[in-house]
Scaffold this active site. Structure first.
Site, short mmCIF file in Angstrom:
data_model
loop_
_atom_site.label_atom_id
_atom_site.label_comp_id
_atom_site.label_asym_id
_atom_site.label_seq_id
_atom_site.Cartn_x
_atom_site.Cartn_y
_atom_site.Cartn_z
N GLU A 50 -2.84 3.36 1.31
CA GLU A 50 -2.57 4.00 2.60
C GLU A 50 -3.06 5.43 2.62
O GLU A 50 -3.62 5.91 3.60
CB GLU A 50 -1.07 3.93 2.90
CG GLU A 50 -0.61 2.52 3.23
CD GLU A 50 0.88 2.41 3.41
OE1 GLU A 50 1.64 2.76 2.47
OE2 GLU A 50 1.30 1.98 4.49
N GLU B 195 3.48 -4.59 -1.35
CA GLU B 195 4.84 -4.31 -0.89
C GLU B 195 5.63 -5.58 -0.61
O GLU B 195 6.83 -5.63 -0.85
CB GLU B 195 4.81 -3.45 0.37
CG GLU B 195 4.42 -2.01 0.13
CD GLU B 195 2.92 -1.79 0.15
OE1 GLU B 195 2.15 -2.76 -0.01
OE2 GLU B 195 2.50 -0.63 0.30
N ALA C 294 3.76 4.14 -3.72
CA ALA C 294 4.99 4.95 -3.72
C ALA C 294 5.67 4.78 -5.08
O ALA C 294 5.52 3.75 -5.74
CB ALA C 294 5.91 4.49 -2.61
N GLY D 32 1.08 2.50 -1.21
CA GLY D 32 0.93 3.83 -0.64
C GLY D 32 -0.35 4.50 -1.07
O GLY D 32 -0.89 5.34 -0.35
N1 T1G Z 1 6.15 3.20 -9.00
C1 T1G Z 1 6.71 3.59 -10.16
N2 T1G Z 1 6.35 3.10 -11.37
C2 T1G Z 1 5.38 2.17 -11.38
C3 T1G Z 1 4.75 1.71 -10.21
C4 T1G Z 1 5.17 2.27 -8.97
N3 T1G Z 1 4.61 1.93 -7.81
N4 T1G Z 1 3.84 0.76 -10.58
C5 T1G Z 1 3.90 0.66 -11.91
N5 T1G Z 1 4.83 1.51 -12.39
C6 T1G Z 1 5.17 1.72 -13.79
C7 T1G Z 1 5.86 0.50 -14.40
O1 T1G Z 1 7.26 0.56 -14.11
C8 T1G Z 1 5.56 0.73 -15.88
O2 T1G Z 1 6.43 1.78 -16.29
C9 T1G Z 1 4.15 1.30 -15.86
O3 T1G Z 1 3.97 1.84 -14.54
C10 T1G Z 1 3.07 0.30 -16.13
O4 T1G Z 1 3.31 -0.77 -15.20
C11 T1G Z 1 4.76 3.59 1.00
C12 T1G Z 1 6.46 1.75 0.08
C13 T1G Z 1 -0.02 -0.71 -10.83
C14 T1G Z 1 -1.05 -2.98 -11.15
O5 T1G Z 1 4.15 -2.51 -5.83
O6 T1G Z 1 1.49 -3.81 -9.55
O7 T1G Z 1 3.73 1.90 -2.03
O8 T1G Z 1 7.64 0.50 -18.06
O9 T1G Z 1 3.37 -2.62 -16.87
O10 T1G Z 1 0.20 -4.16 -15.96
O11 T1G Z 1 3.84 1.63 1.83
O12 T1G Z 1 2.29 -1.77 -12.25
O13 T1G Z 1 5.73 2.00 -18.66
O14 T1G Z 1 7.90 3.00 -17.84
O15 T1G Z 1 2.94 -3.08 -14.41
O16 T1G Z 1 -1.21 -2.01 -15.96
C15 T1G Z 1 3.72 -0.54 -3.97
C16 T1G Z 1 3.41 -2.11 -8.49
C17 T1G Z 1 4.90 0.35 -4.09
C18 T1G Z 1 2.55 -1.60 -7.36
C19 T1G Z 1 -0.29 -1.65 -13.12
N6 T1G Z 1 3.05 -0.63 -5.23
N7 T1G Z 1 2.77 -1.93 -9.75
O17 T1G Z 1 -0.10 -2.83 -13.87
O18 T1G Z 1 1.22 -1.88 -15.82
S1 T1G Z 1 5.76 0.46 -2.56
C20 T1G Z 1 3.34 -1.63 -6.09
C21 T1G Z 1 1.88 -2.85 -10.20
C22 T1G Z 1 4.70 1.35 -1.58
C23 T1G Z 1 4.14 2.27 0.61
C24 T1G Z 1 5.05 1.38 -0.13
C25 T1G Z 1 1.38 -2.62 -11.59
C26 T1G Z 1 0.00 -1.99 -11.64
P1 T1G Z 1 6.96 1.84 -17.82
P2 T1G Z 1 2.76 -2.20 -15.58
P3 T1G Z 1 -0.04 -2.77 -15.47
#
Ligand code: T1G
Length: 699
Positions: free
Chosen positions: A105, A125, A61, A102
């Site tokens: 999912e 999450e 997400a 997501g």
């Molecule tokens: N949403 C929005 N932006 C995201 C993002 C996300 N999920 N994940 C990363 N970014 C942006 C981050 O802010 C940065 O932006 C850029 O991507 C690079 O990130 C419905 C509710 C994917 C392994 O928790 O673990 O899904 O600073 O530096 O080291 O059930 O990002 O460049 O503008 O970390 O290559 C669950 C979190 C969401 C994944 C990549 N997902 N992200 O790592 O790059 S909740 C997460 C990460 C959800 C559902 C639920 C890592 C990465 P900017 P980065 P990276």
């Protein structure tokens, strides 16, 4: 448009296209829904592939949408997944690089999944204080088993696709592609091979049971109690997964949904989501573009082989960067080398380092007594005695020996970097790199920008900091930069509280209940009370108006510097670190109150916490006004990574916003009426007063 649509022969391909990680924001979800409808309506299409453009299938997400209402706007992720499951044609997820949250999912809602090796699979999450909210807690157990699913969801850990693909009995992946490069072609082939399969397989129809449910979930809950700390999400993940084993799929999804909404509004989740974004924002400098050219750092020179110098050197050795370390006396150099060896040997003993890694690191380290030996270094880091005259002399030497383009950094914790730069002919190459002790362990690195520090120097050091696994926070020059300038006010309040009626243990216990690992007096005993003593002596000359409790000085006059002298605010048994309340210290404090004519009063824990934390907030607001920190989330990152501020509170500035800045200002006005406190300090910083009046929070 955040999803592209194309048709390859009889297969429609929907490609998520929302860089950088194909976050499933509203536009992307709409793009998937539109692509599905289009493929359904096209009689020539017999199967559908969903994949991601760029370096991710999907990172989940779109976290940036949380709290904006968009994340709940239709089509929600759950309704997109329902559309996939109800499709009359097979939908195949082609996973590569990252399939998380997501994104995973979404894949679980598809009829088939093919994964490239090396794809990072996770439900992270829980690290945002949440749980998978679009069916993940109900579908994952159905394809990898209850225990593997619970471990994945409760830990938030990332697992590589090939590891899962090799798990006996797993049904998460129908196929592993030979490589990331062949994924697209193999996905098209798989799509065509299943085009006529009916009924289409649905993960939701798979059974989900655990042979010893009651016992297993009870055992799991007991295990989680310890690790979850102040965070509610891990235990709630267990509740959702247990529902998957006891209820129908649809009922289980309702349980998950209710828990997701409950967790979304917890302060702990808001804090973790704030810090997720803060950690990624911290490396961005408004006037230094991300593509600013960087200088190459092939070799580092550290001047000073004391505790800080040795710890600093280890950071670079750990990253495979050669280090020359200089001292002025052989015995100091030998002592520094011995300390580094001891640190590495301890890591080998704990199994954190192999003998070979230890040997490799030490092979990169060259001790010397001669400045001339440092001439090839690309980066110099000075870590000598915290006295301006000493530092100026060192920088004159460095300026004479360093090659053009070399970067000269000082590890000073409070001194004026501009004044240090002025001792060189290259002020544009000078900045501060303030490491925190122990320098090879603490994540925080304050990068101190001088008036003349060049932009490419900043870009180089911020990138290098990431390479040595530090959280780099940019600070401008002031006394104490960000962290120590705020800490000064925190410690002052702790001293006043002693004068007014508290014991050191009462203050420490209050702050440890709030969530700090150690209260201010235990921290001071650990770091050494003489450090603060030296700073107060310097301040007494430079900033005579700054009021302090005299108890700390009286303690030091007795030689009670803390653990290193076996006694400080607390007593310590030989060789032990347990802080024992000291009758001598309590008498010292009582006598001091009598000297001041103070009648001690009972002070509630809430006042202790508010006075120390709001002191951080008010000074933090001044730091923002003075342009020392560029954003409040940077201040939060400093306190979370360098000062043990509790993670579940999100940092001092975020925490103040959660309480309401109006309430913070109200409390400060009460403190200002206390004659024994510092009324001038409690005048709200103009920025804080303005935001409070407007009902706003820090940026
Ligand atoms: N949403 C929005 N932006 C995201 C993002 C996300 N999920 N994940 C990363 N970014 C942006 C981050 O802010 C940065 O932006 C850029 O991507 C690079 O990130 C419905 C509710 C994917 C392994 O928790 O673990 O899904 O600073 O530096 O080291 O059930 O990002 O460049 O503008 O970390 O290559 C669950 C979190 C969401 C994944 C990549 N997902 N992200 O790592 O790059 S909740 C997460 C990460 C959800 C559902 C639920 C890592 C990465 P900017 P980065 P990276």
């Amino acid at each position: 448009m955040s999803a592209e649509y194309a048709v390859h022969g009889p297969v429609a391909v929907i490609t998520l296209a929302n860089p950088p990680v194909n976050g499933l924001g509203l536009a992307t979800r709409q793009g998937i829904a539109d692509g599905l409808a289009r493929a359904q309506a096209d009689a020539a299409v017999t199967a559908i592939v969903i994949t991601g453009a760029g370096s991710a299938f999907s990172g989940g997400a779109d976290i940036k949408e949380f709290g904006t209402g968009k994340s709940l706007q239709e089509p929600s992720l759950s309704s997109v997944i329902a559309a996939i499951e109800n499709a009359s044609k097979p939908v195949i997820a082609a996973l590569h690089s990252v399939a998380m949250g997501g994104g995973l999912e979404l894949a679980l809602g598809c009829h088939y999944r093919i994964a490239a090796p090396g794809c990072s699979i996770a439900f992270p999450e829980v690290r945002l204080g949440l749980l998978p909210g679009a069916g993940g807690t109900q579908r994952l157990p159905r394809v990898v088993g209850v225990e593997a699913a619970l471990n994945t969801i409760v830990s938030g850990e990332t697992v590589k696709s090939e590891f899962i693909g090799a798990m006996p009995g797993q049904k998460l992946f129908d196929k592993m592609s030979a490589s990331a490069e062949s994924l697209a072609a193999e996905a098209l082939a798989l799509a065509q091979s299943v085009a006529s399969v009916r009924p289409l397989p649905l993960v939701r129809n798979l059974p989900c049971k655990h042979p010893a449910g009651d016992a297993y979930f009870q055992f799991t809950r007991n295990m989680i109690k310890g690790m979850a700390g102040k965070f509610p999400a891990p235990a709630r993940c267990v509740d959702a997964i247990e529902a998957a084993t006891r209820r129908s799929f649809d009922d289980g999804v309702q349980v998950e949904r209710a828990i997701f909404i409950e967790l979304m509004w917890t302060p702990e989740s808001r804090a973790l989501r704030h810090l997720f974004m803060a950690e990624r924002a911290v490396s961005k400098i408004a006037d230094v573009p991300a593509d600013t050219p960087r200088r190459e750092i092939r070799a580092v020179a550290v001047v000073g082989a004391g505790t800080m110098g040795g710890g600093i050197a280890m950071n670079f050795l750990n990253a495979g960067i050669p280090v020359k370390i200089l001292e002025t006396r052989q015995e100091a150099l030998d002592r520094g080398m011995a300390t580094m060896r001891k640190n590495y040997e301890a890591q080998v003993k704990k199994g954190k380092l192999t003998q070979e890694q230890y040997t490799q690191r030490m092979a990169l380290l060259s001790p010397t007594l001669d400045y001339a030996d440092l001439k090839d270094a690309d980066l110099f880091i000075e870590a000598v005695f915290e006295e301006m005259g000493v530092k100026e002399a060192v920088f004159r030497q460095l300026d004479a020996v360093a090659k053009p383009g070399a970067i000269l950094a000082s590890n000073t914790s409070t001194l004026d970097v501009d004044r240090i730069a002025a001792c060189t002919r290259r002020p544009q190459d000078v900045l501060g790199m303030h490491f925190f002790s122990p320098a090879n362990v603490m994540k925080l690195l304050e990068v101190v920008r001088g008036k003349q520090t060049a932009k490419d120097v900043l870009a180089t050091v911020m990138a290098l900091g990431k390479r040595i696994k530090k959280t780099c926070v940019l600070s401008r020059v002031c006394d104490g930069f960000i962290g120590n300038r705020m800490l000064e006010q925190y410690v002052r309040q702790a001293g006043f509280l002693l004068d007014e009626g508290c014991t050191p243990q009462q203050v420490d216990q209050a702050m440890e209940s709030f969530g700090f690992a150690m209260g201010p007096f235990r921290v001071s005993d650990l770091a050494g009370n003489d450090i603060g003593w030296a700073i107060r002596k310097r301040r007494a000359v430079e900033r005579a108006e700054m009021k302090y409790s005299r108890t700390a000085d009286k303690l030091c006059e007795l030689g009670r510097f803390g653990q290193k002298t076996g006694a400080g605010w607390y007593d310590y048994q030989a060789g032990k670190r347990d802080a024992i309340p000291s009758a001598l210290v309590e008498k010292l404090i009582e006598d001091h109150r009598k000297e001041l004519g103070i009648t001690p009063r009972r002070i509630a824990e809430e006042e202790i916490v508010q006075r120390l934390v709001f002191a951080l907030v008010n000074e933090g607001a001044h730091i923002l006004e003075d342009g020392i920190a560029s954003k409040s989330s940077d201040i939060d990152m400093v306190y979370i990574t360098g000062y043990g501020f509790p993670l579940h509170r999100g940092g001092p500035m975020h925490y103040a916003g959660e309480l309401g800045l109006f309430n913070v200002v109200q409390a400060m006005e009460r403190f200002a009426k206390n004659p024994l406190d510092d009324a001038a300090f409690w005048k709200p910083a103009p920025l804080l007063a303005k935001l409070a009046a407007q009902g706003k929070v820090f940026d």
